[in-house]
Enzyme design. Structure first.
Site, PDB file in Angstrom:
ATOM      1  N   PRO A   9       0.815  -1.244  -0.132  1.00 43.42           N
ATOM      2  CA  PRO A   9      -0.013   0.003   0.041  1.00 43.42           C
ATOM      3  C   PRO A   9       0.889   1.344   0.005  1.00 43.42           C
ATOM      4  O   PRO A   9       1.762   1.428   0.813  1.00 43.42           O
ATOM      5  CB  PRO A   9      -1.037  -0.270   1.209  1.00 43.42           C
ATOM      6  CG  PRO A   9      -0.106  -1.210   2.216  1.00 43.42           C
ATOM      7  CD  PRO A   9       0.430  -2.143   1.015  1.00 43.42           C
ATOM      8  N   ARG A  17       5.169  12.357  -2.893  1.00 43.60           N
ATOM      9  CA  ARG A  17       5.028  12.761  -1.484  1.00 43.60           C
ATOM     10  C   ARG A  17       6.285  12.275  -0.785  1.00 43.60           C
ATOM     11  O   ARG A  17       6.913  11.266  -1.141  1.00 43.60           O
ATOM     12  CB  ARG A  17       3.771  12.286  -1.068  1.00 43.60           C
ATOM     13  CG  ARG A  17       2.646  12.869  -1.244  1.00 43.60           C
ATOM     14  CD  ARG A  17       1.566  12.954  -0.775  1.00 43.60           C
ATOM     15  NE  ARG A  17       0.387  13.418  -1.680  1.00 43.60           N
ATOM     16  CZ  ARG A  17      -0.497  12.893  -2.229  1.00 43.60           C
ATOM     17  NH1 ARG A  17      -0.592  11.623  -2.123  1.00 43.60           N
ATOM     18  NH2 ARG A  17      -1.236  13.499  -2.895  1.00 43.60           N
ATOM     19  N   TYR A  22      11.249   9.035   1.044  1.00 43.83           N
ATOM     20  CA  TYR A  22      11.198   7.999  -0.173  1.00 43.83           C
ATOM     21  C   TYR A  22      11.727   8.157  -1.633  1.00 43.83           C
ATOM     22  O   TYR A  22      11.745   7.429  -2.569  1.00 43.83           O
ATOM     23  CB  TYR A  22       9.581   7.523  -0.190  1.00 43.83           C
ATOM     24  CG  TYR A  22       8.877   6.997   0.839  1.00 43.83           C
ATOM     25  CD1 TYR A  22       9.502   5.670   1.507  1.00 43.83           C
ATOM     26  CD2 TYR A  22       8.218   7.766   1.565  1.00 43.83           C
ATOM     27  CE1 TYR A  22       8.889   5.270   2.818  1.00 43.83           C
ATOM     28  CE2 TYR A  22       7.253   7.176   2.843  1.00 43.83           C
ATOM     29  CZ  TYR A  22       7.813   5.958   3.305  1.00 43.83           C
ATOM     30  OH  TYR A  22       7.447   5.323   4.528  1.00 43.83           O
ATOM     31  N   ASN A  74       8.208  -5.560  -1.179  1.00 46.27           N
ATOM     32  CA  ASN A  74       8.063  -4.320  -0.100  1.00 46.27           C
ATOM     33  C   ASN A  74       6.653  -4.343   0.083  1.00 46.27           C
ATOM     34  O   ASN A  74       5.916  -3.817  -0.465  1.00 46.27           O
ATOM     35  CB  ASN A  74       8.480  -3.070  -0.837  1.00 46.27           C
ATOM     36  CG  ASN A  74       8.756  -1.935   0.233  1.00 46.27           C
ATOM     37  OD1 ASN A  74       7.875  -2.004   1.149  1.00 46.27           O
ATOM     38  ND2 ASN A  74       9.124  -0.903  -0.230  1.00 46.27           N
ATOM     39  N   GLU A  98      12.884  -9.657   1.153  1.00 43.23           N
ATOM     40  CA  GLU A  98      12.159  -8.350   1.940  1.00 43.23           C
ATOM     41  C   GLU A  98      12.859  -7.184   1.766  1.00 43.23           C
ATOM     42  O   GLU A  98      13.962  -7.138   1.899  1.00 43.23           O
ATOM     43  CB  GLU A  98      11.874  -8.650   3.357  1.00 43.23           C
ATOM     44  CG  GLU A  98      11.250  -7.565   4.130  1.00 43.23           C
ATOM     45  CD  GLU A  98      11.368  -7.621   5.465  1.00 43.23           C
ATOM     46  OE1 GLU A  98      11.589  -8.589   5.954  1.00 43.23           O
ATOM     47  OE2 GLU A  98      10.715  -6.740   6.296  1.00 43.23           O
ATOM     48  N   HIS A 100      13.044  -2.705   1.874  1.00 42.09           N
ATOM     49  CA  HIS A 100      12.367  -1.479   2.184  1.00 42.09           C
ATOM     50  C   HIS A 100      13.029  -0.192   1.778  1.00 42.09           C
ATOM     51  O   HIS A 100      14.394  -0.332   1.710  1.00 42.09           O
ATOM     52  CB  HIS A 100      12.431  -1.616   3.907  1.00 42.09           C
ATOM     53  CG  HIS A 100      11.476  -2.514   4.287  1.00 42.09           C
ATOM     54  ND1 HIS A 100      10.152  -2.446   4.125  1.00 42.09           N
ATOM     55  CD2 HIS A 100      11.666  -3.666   5.012  1.00 42.09           C
ATOM     56  CE1 HIS A 100       9.551  -3.519   4.744  1.00 42.09           C
ATOM     57  NE2 HIS A 100      10.528  -4.506   5.168  1.00 42.09           N
ATOM     58  N   ARG A 107      13.126   4.304  12.453  1.00 37.30           N
ATOM     59  CA  ARG A 107      11.787   4.968  12.552  1.00 37.30           C
ATOM     60  C   ARG A 107      10.864   4.712  13.724  1.00 37.30           C
ATOM     61  O   ARG A 107      11.404   4.281  14.703  1.00 37.30           O
ATOM     62  CB  ARG A 107      11.026   5.234  10.942  1.00 37.30           C
ATOM     63  CG  ARG A 107      11.955   5.379   9.981  1.00 37.30           C
ATOM     64  CD  ARG A 107      11.246   5.066   8.717  1.00 37.30           C
ATOM     65  NE  ARG A 107      10.105   5.792   8.520  1.00 37.30           N
ATOM     66  CZ  ARG A 107       9.229   5.708   7.545  1.00 37.30           C
ATOM     67  NH1 ARG A 107       9.654   4.822   6.587  1.00 37.30           N
ATOM     68  NH2 ARG A 107       8.004   6.478   7.382  1.00 37.30           N
TER      69      ARG A 107
HETATM   70  O1  CA2 Z   1      10.726   1.897   3.667  1.00 34.63           O
HETATM   71  C1  CA2 Z   1       9.827   1.198   3.063  1.00 34.63           C
HETATM   72  O2  CA2 Z   1      10.014   0.635   2.033  1.00 34.63           O
HETATM   73  C2  CA2 Z   1       8.549   0.858   3.843  1.00 34.63           C
HETATM   74  O3  CA2 Z   1       8.093  -0.403   3.252  1.00 34.63           O
HETATM   75  C3  CA2 Z   1       7.658   1.851   3.328  1.00 34.63           C
HETATM   76  C4  CA2 Z   1       6.164   1.745   4.136  1.00 34.63           C
HETATM   77  C5  CA2 Z   1       6.322   1.625   5.336  1.00 34.63           C
HETATM   78  O4  CA2 Z   1       4.822   1.667   5.881  1.00 34.63           O
HETATM   79  C6  CA2 Z   1       7.087   0.620   5.805  1.00 34.63           C
HETATM   80  O5  CA2 Z   1       7.464   0.879   7.243  1.00 34.63           O
HETATM   81  C7  CA2 Z   1       8.490   1.027   5.274  1.00 34.63           C
HETATM   82  C8  CA2 Z   1       5.245   3.126   3.582  1.00 34.63           C
HETATM   83  C9  CA2 Z   1       5.158   3.070   1.879  1.00 34.63           C
HETATM   84  C10 CA2 Z   1       4.518   4.301   1.629  1.00 34.63           C
HETATM   85  O6  CA2 Z   1       4.923   4.990   0.532  1.00 34.63           O
HETATM   86  C11 CA2 Z   1       4.934   6.420   0.301  1.00 34.63           C
HETATM   87  C12 CA2 Z   1       5.559   6.667  -0.958  1.00 34.63           C
HETATM   88  C13 CA2 Z   1       5.410   8.029  -1.398  1.00 34.63           C
HETATM   89  C14 CA2 Z   1       4.820   9.126  -0.312  1.00 34.63           C
HETATM   90  C15 CA2 Z   1       4.010   8.328   0.734  1.00 34.63           C
HETATM   91  C16 CA2 Z   1       4.250   7.208   1.102  1.00 34.63           C
END
Ligand code: CA2
Length: 150
Positions: A9, A17, A22, A74, A98, A100, A107
């Site tokens: 998700p 964003r 990211y 991911n 896996e 990230h 975090r």
């Molecule tokens: O660091 C990662 O890749 C995560 O899997 C990203 C997830 C987060 O819940 C995990 O703890 C770590 C969140 C993905 C949200 O992706 C976004 C990308 C751009 C803007 C906002 C959210």
């Protein structure tokens, strides 16, 4: 090799964003880069993204049926909640990574628990969006990993 890269998700929001966490790359540009790297050596990469847990489980089951060699996942926020994705990964016997973008351990504490880690071979975190292409390079260039994927 046939490799699935499964994204959970909100990963579709990459590049739009929170660039400080990211980065600025979109999922499409990351996907293009990975497909290019793999295809040079005759390997196939398929990128997927869903905001729905069940759809991610379906894709893992599909990887089992189609005897896909490796999954890079991911699972995003589902990393920290999903027993269903854990169970599906356990049933898949190919090579599992896996991934990230950020390092969840730096975090919030709710990101420190992963339901995915105990079901995979390798964990990569904190390399930014470059992590995707680095993992694909590893999978396609290191025969040790290819043999394990069989
Ligand atoms: O660091 C990662 O890749 C995560 O899997 C990203 C997830 C987060 O819940 C995990 O703890 C770590 C969140 C993905 C949200 O992706 C976004 C990308 C751009 C803007 C906002 C959210």
């Amino acid at each position: 090799m046939n490799i699935y890269v499964i994204n959970g998700p909100n990963i579709n929001l990459l590049g739009t964003r929170e660039p400080e966490i990211y980065g600025k790359e979109t999922l499409e540009s990351i996907s293009k880069k990975c497909i290019e790297i793999a295809s040079k050596d005759g390997h196939d990469v398929t990128f997927m993204q869903s905001n729905y847990e069940g759809e991610i489980v379906d894709w893992i089951q599909n990887a089992i049926t189609k005897k896909v060699d490796a999954i890079v996942i991911n699972a995003a926020a589902y990393t920290h909640t999903s027993i269903a994705i854990h169970d599906a990964l356990k049933s898949y016997s190919g090579y599992k990574v896996e991934l990230h973008i950020s390092n969840p351990h730096l975090r919030e504490t709710f990101r420190h628990i992963s339901y995915i880690s105990s079901a995979v071979d390798t964990i990569v975190a904190g390399l930014g969006t470059d992590g995707y292409s680095h993992v694909i390079e590893l999978l396609v260039r290191f025969p040790v990993l290819q043999n394990k994927a069989k």
